[in-house]
Scaffold this motif. Structure first.
Motif, PDB file in Angstrom:
ATOM      1  N   GLN A  41      -9.641   0.112  12.407  1.00  0.00           N
ATOM      2  CA  GLN A  41      -8.640  -1.122  12.556  1.00  0.00           C
ATOM      3  C   GLN A  41      -6.934  -1.786  11.346  1.00  0.00           C
ATOM      4  N   GLU A  42      -8.224  -1.247  10.247  1.00  0.00           N
ATOM      5  CA  GLU A  42      -6.989  -1.235   9.543  1.00  0.00           C
ATOM      6  C   GLU A  42      -5.378  -0.099   8.803  1.00  0.00           C
ATOM      7  N   TRP A  43      -6.218   0.706   8.900  1.00  0.00           N
ATOM      8  CA  TRP A  43      -5.826   2.407   8.126  1.00  0.00           C
ATOM      9  C   TRP A  43      -4.938   2.843   9.858  1.00  0.00           C
ATOM     10  N   SER A  44      -4.152   4.105   8.887  1.00  0.00           N
ATOM     11  CA  SER A  44      -3.396   4.607   9.849  1.00  0.00           C
ATOM     12  C   SER A  44      -4.074   5.899   9.093  1.00  0.00           C
ATOM     13  N   ARG A  45      -2.645   6.824   9.506  1.00  0.00           N
ATOM     14  CA  ARG A  45      -3.130   8.590   9.154  1.00  0.00           C
ATOM     15  C   ARG A  45      -1.521   8.432   8.727  1.00  0.00           C
ATOM     16  N   LEU A  46      -0.701   7.755   8.281  1.00  0.00           N
ATOM     17  CA  LEU A  46       0.685   7.846   8.410  1.00  0.00           C
ATOM     18  C   LEU A  46       0.474   8.235   6.693  1.00  0.00           C
ATOM     19  N   GLU A  47       1.508   8.916   6.178  1.00  0.00           N
ATOM     20  CA  GLU A  47       0.967   9.282   4.724  1.00  0.00           C
ATOM     21  C   GLU A  47       1.764   8.463   3.887  1.00  0.00           C
ATOM     22  N   ASN A  48       3.077   8.059   4.030  1.00  0.00           N
ATOM     23  CA  ASN A  48       3.668   7.031   2.946  1.00  0.00           C
ATOM     24  C   ASN A  48       2.489   5.105   3.630  1.00  0.00           C
ATOM     25  N   ASP A  49       2.469   5.271   5.184  1.00  0.00           N
ATOM     26  CA  ASP A  49       1.572   3.900   4.602  1.00  0.00           C
ATOM     27  C   ASP A  49       0.048   4.375   4.302  1.00  0.00           C
ATOM     28  N   ALA A  50       0.368   5.411   3.812  1.00  0.00           N
ATOM     29  CA  ALA A  50      -1.826   5.300   3.006  1.00  0.00           C
ATOM     30  C   ALA A  50      -1.457   5.295   1.458  1.00  0.00           C
ATOM     31  N   ASN A  51      -0.233   6.520   1.198  1.00  0.00           N
ATOM     32  CA  ASN A  51      -0.577   6.791  -0.390  1.00  0.00           C
ATOM     33  C   ASN A  51       0.541   6.774  -0.638  1.00  0.00           C
ATOM     34  N   ASN A  52       1.627   5.472  -0.855  1.00  0.00           N
ATOM     35  CA  ASN A  52       3.093   5.148  -0.918  1.00  0.00           C
ATOM     36  C   ASN A  52       2.270   3.896  -2.447  1.00  0.00           C
ATOM     37  N   PRO A  53       2.523   4.685  -3.385  1.00  0.00           N
ATOM     38  CA  PRO A  53       2.219   4.410  -4.543  1.00  0.00           C
ATOM     39  C   PRO A  53       2.599   2.788  -4.808  1.00  0.00           C
ATOM     40  N   LEU A  54       3.522   1.905  -4.217  1.00  0.00           N
ATOM     41  CA  LEU A  54       3.578   0.754  -4.499  1.00  0.00           C
ATOM     42  C   LEU A  54       3.443  -0.485  -3.175  1.00  0.00           C
ATOM     43  N   THR A  55       3.380   0.524  -2.434  1.00  0.00           N
ATOM     44  CA  THR A  55       3.050  -0.245  -0.916  1.00  0.00           C
ATOM     45  C   THR A  55       2.122   0.147  -0.561  1.00  0.00           C
ATOM     46  N   GLY A  56       1.296   1.094  -0.157  1.00  0.00           N
ATOM     47  CA  GLY A  56       0.682   1.944   0.302  1.00  0.00           C
ATOM     48  C   GLY A  56      -1.451   1.500   0.708  1.00  0.00           C
ATOM     49  N   TYR A  57      -1.701   1.589   1.986  1.00  0.00           N
ATOM     50  CA  TYR A  57      -3.251   0.892   1.618  1.00  0.00           C
ATOM     51  C   TYR A  57      -4.137   1.591   0.639  1.00  0.00           C
ATOM     52  N   LEU A  58      -4.097   2.501   0.610  1.00  0.00           N
ATOM     53  CA  LEU A  58      -4.035   3.309  -0.815  1.00  0.00           C
ATOM     54  C   LEU A  58      -3.265   3.734  -2.834  1.00  0.00           C
ATOM     55  N   ARG A  59      -3.585   1.631  -3.006  1.00  0.00           N
ATOM     56  CA  ARG A  59      -2.676   2.304  -4.227  1.00  0.00           C
ATOM     57  C   ARG A  59      -3.307   1.505  -4.959  1.00  0.00           C
ATOM     58  N   VAL A  60      -2.499   1.079  -6.914  1.00  0.00           N
ATOM     59  CA  VAL A  60      -3.633   0.555  -7.265  1.00  0.00           C
ATOM     60  C   VAL A  60      -2.925  -1.286  -7.203  1.00  0.00           C
ATOM     61  N   GLY A  61      -3.853  -2.018  -6.618  1.00  0.00           N
ATOM     62  CA  GLY A  61      -2.775  -3.245  -6.298  1.00  0.00           C
ATOM     63  C   GLY A  61      -3.097  -4.279  -5.501  1.00  0.00           C
ATOM     64  N   GLN A  62      -3.579  -5.300  -5.433  1.00  0.00           N
ATOM     65  CA  GLN A  62      -4.427  -6.220  -4.878  1.00  0.00           C
ATOM     66  C   GLN A  62      -4.124  -6.483  -3.135  1.00  0.00           C
ATOM     67  N   ALA A  63      -5.111  -7.268  -2.027  1.00  0.00           N
ATOM     68  CA  ALA A  63      -4.879  -6.365  -0.475  1.00  0.00           C
ATOM     69  C   ALA A  63      -3.352  -6.666   0.164  1.00  0.00           C
ATOM     70  N   ASP A  64      -2.445  -7.786  -0.931  1.00  0.00           N
ATOM     71  CA  ASP A  64      -1.533  -7.861   0.042  1.00  0.00           C
ATOM     72  C   ASP A  64      -0.274  -7.062  -0.529  1.00  0.00           C
ATOM     73  N   ARG A  65      -0.168  -5.847   0.547  1.00  0.00           N
ATOM     74  CA  ARG A  65       0.969  -5.050   0.101  1.00  0.00           C
ATOM     75  C   ARG A  65       2.424  -5.803  -0.015  1.00  0.00           C
ATOM     76  N   SER A  66       2.612  -6.661   0.750  1.00  0.00           N
ATOM     77  CA  SER A  66       3.787  -7.261   0.497  1.00  0.00           C
ATOM     78  C   SER A  66       3.983  -7.652  -1.073  1.00  0.00           C
ATOM     79  N   LYS A  67       3.263  -8.095  -2.028  1.00  0.00           N
ATOM     80  CA  LYS A  67       3.067  -7.865  -3.587  1.00  0.00           C
ATOM     81  C   LYS A  67       3.533  -6.633  -4.182  1.00  0.00           C
ATOM     82  N   PRO A  68       3.637  -7.373  -4.829  1.00  0.00           N
ATOM     83  CA  PRO A  68       4.285  -5.354  -6.353  1.00  0.00           C
ATOM     84  C   PRO A  68       2.504  -4.786  -6.277  1.00  0.00           C
ATOM     85  N   ALA A  69       2.808  -2.997  -6.603  1.00  0.00           N
ATOM     86  CA  ALA A  69       1.284  -2.596  -7.102  1.00  0.00           C
ATOM     87  C   ALA A  69       1.733  -2.904  -8.178  1.00  0.00           C
TER      88      ALA A  69
END
Length: 587
Positions: A41-69
């Motif tokens: 439910q939480e993930w897509s297979r869209l590469e930018n949605d997953a791997n963008n180092p600033l906003t992706g769900y697979l980034r280094v950062g907190q859960a709220d992706r609107s906040k900075p990595a």
């Protein structure tokens, strides 16, 4: 007061949590990133949605992706690619689980002894470590990868190199083989169909050959979490840790706190006392005490936390010794479909002990494009940055533009075969993690990852050139019509050794049990504790075996327990009791 607090739930922390929870200890795990409890439910297979180092769900950062990595200062041409959250970087790893080469362990006396970083070996023998490998391999579990089209083409190229096929888990010399992967093998209709209706559990089990390893694994559809194909620790060790009472007599489930960053490890007279953390969403600060603390934040965040906690560093080796396998990328164009985008992302390898290894990699379009436009040699035919390396590839190294790039793209993704070279990088004191002078974030001073003059020893450079030449020869032998070498800048995907375990107090942070030399009852059990670059093989299995070994030492030394690895059969993470308990917990 807890028995144990584990900082980080990635490749190492999840292992410590599971092993100690299984023996009835009260374990608290604090993870700085999110827990994706329901990835379908939480993930897509869209590469930018997953791997963008600033906003992706697979980034280094907190859960709220609107906040900075999370920010890291990188003063050299490089890109540090890691993931936070439960599962850590294993969420997007390829599941490759080879053992380290025996030559990186104490006591090795093989004919190639001098080919390794002999000054920085593991402080125990390979034979002593094998039971911990076997334990982790059974727990994940690890299997020999299935061979699809791209693997068949890669192995065909290997046949032209005059190397033998390896048929053991221990690498004894130059050889090739399918990968040892922590991916459940395909069962039922998996791998035999593309019909979505038939790719649901239990009609299909294990790997469904979707090709999306880098975006996180949630296959097969309808499978319980601990039966997801890729055995990232969010799918394997963490489910076991959360259900320890269901499958282990006397086990106690862990307490898991996520999206909360540890800001201080507290000590008294150089003995650990506990940790303080801050909730990323609310800013609320909490503290707990523990008999033992285990740092598992990774090769960048663990030394950062050490420095921010103002812990002692008497030999100045905290943060030093950063190794990263000095990756390079070579690819070939083929006149026929090689299935590059299908199946496990990497399922075949060539080992060269003393140098490192090559392996095939199949990617989705976005990451493939990234890999082909990432070079230290500038743009082919325009400028070379003084490098422009030549060899058994077409022309000089460098990124492609214009007609050449168009020609590659017109071939199509599935007519490209990639080979990544993974180098046995030397431990070098000047390659290090320190604190940046740039403004701090909400959790304290940010880390600075530094390579002095790229920080590579002559041996590391030699190793990389050797592997790149072998990669090009393999692609030619497999039938490639054109071969390109990229000459990547530093891309630390595999990071290790910044809190290294070693023989000598002069150049190591932890002793052979994983306990820090400067602070008692404080242990390190992530990639940063690795004594060296493992000879070149992917580091995760070695980290997990080492974390198992460290857990055993913690249990013996501070809780009066008996060792278990040599006396018990491991309980695998696909146990039916785990499935039932996860269902009861709504997980």
């Amino acid at each position: 007061m807890r028995d144990v607090i584990v900082i980080g739930a990635g490749g190492g922390g999840a292992v410590v949590a599971k092993e100690l929870a299984a023996h009835g200890l009260d374990v608290l795990v604090v993870e700085g990133g999110p827990r994706h409890a329901h990835p379908r439910q939480e993930w897509s297979r869209l590469e930018n949605d997953a791997n963008n180092p600033l906003t992706g769900y697979l980034r280094v950062g907190q859960a709220d992706r609107s906040k900075p990595a999370a920010y890291r200062e990188l003063p050299q041409n490089s890109f540090l690619w890691q993931v936070s959250g439960v599962g850590g970087t294993t969420q997007h790893y390829f599941g490759n689980s080879p053992r380290a080469y025996p030559g990186v362990f104490a006591g090795y006396q093989g004919p190639d002894t001098d080919m390794y970083d002999v000054q920085h070996r593991f402080p125990f023998s390979y034979s002593d470590f094998v039971p911990y490998y076997e334990w982790a391999e059974a727990t994940l579990p690890v299997h020999t990868a299935p061979v699809g089209t791209k693997e068949s083409v890669y192995l065909r190229g290997c046949e032209t190199l005059g190397l033998p096929v390896q048929d053991t888990k221990t690498t004894l010399g130059p050889s090739y083989r399918p990968q040892e992967n922590a991916i459940l093998p395909p069962g039922g209709r998996a791998g035999l169909t593309t019909d979505p209706a038939e790719l649901r559990h239990p009609t299909s089990t294990g790997c469904t050959f979707c090709g999306h390893c880098f975006q996180g694994c949630a296959a097969p559809i309808d499978a319980p979490r601990n039966l997801f194909a890729k055995r990232s620790t969010d799918n394997s060790y963490i489910p076991m840790a959360l259900t320890a009472d269901a499958w282990s007599p006397g086990g106690k489930p862990i307490t898991l706190v996520t999206d909360a960053t540890v800001t201080k490890v507290r000590t008294e007279r150089d003995v650990v006392r506990g940790v303080t953390w801050q909730d990323n969403a609310t800013g609320e600060v909490s503290s707990e005490d523990a008999a033992v603390v285990v740092m598992c934040g990774g090769a960048v965040e663990t030394p950062r936390l050490w420095f921010n906690s103002e812990l002692p560093n008497p030999n100045d080796w905290v943060g030093r010794g950063f190794t990263d396998h000095y990756l390079d990328w070579t690819f070939g164009l083929f006149d026929s479909d090689v299935g590059s985008s299908k199946g496990p992302s990497s399922a075949a390898r060539t080992d060269y002990p003393g140098y490192g290894m090559n392996m095939n990699v199949g990617l989705m379009p976005g990451i493939e494009a990234f890999a082909m436009t990432f070079s230290d040699s500038g743009i082919r035919g325009h400028y070379t940055n003084g490098r422009g390396l030549t060899g058994p590839w077409d022309g000089e190294t460098g990124r492609l533009v214009g007609p050449e790039l168009k020609d590659v793209l017109m071939h199509g993704l599935d007519r490209i075969l990639n080979v990544v070279s993974i180098v046995d990088d030397d431990v070098t004191a000047d390659n290090r993690v320190t604190l940046s002078a740039l403004p701090a974030d909400e959790n304290g001073a940010v880390p600075k990852v530094r390579f002095v003059n790229r920080g590579r020893s002559k041996r590391s450079v030699r190793n990389r050139e050797f592997l790149a030449h072998r990669a090009a020869e393999l692609l030619r032998g497999a039938g490639a019509t054109k071969v390109y070498r990229m000459d990547w800048p530093a891309l630390p995907l595999h990071t290790h050794s910044t809190m290294r375990m070693g023989h000598s107090e002069a150049d190591s942070v932890v002793d052979q049990t994983g306990e820090t030399r400067a602070v008692k009852r404080l242990f390190i059990a992530d990639n940063s504790a690795l004594s060296n670059a493992a000879g070149g093989p992917n580091p995760t299995l070695t980290t997990q075996a080492l974390a198992t070994r460290t857990s055993e030492h913690i249990f013996q030394r501070y809780f009066g327990g008996d060792p278990w690895v040599r006396s018990q059969a491991p309980t695998v993470s696909t146990d039916g009791r785990v499935t039932r308990r996860l269902s009861e917990l709504g997980l």
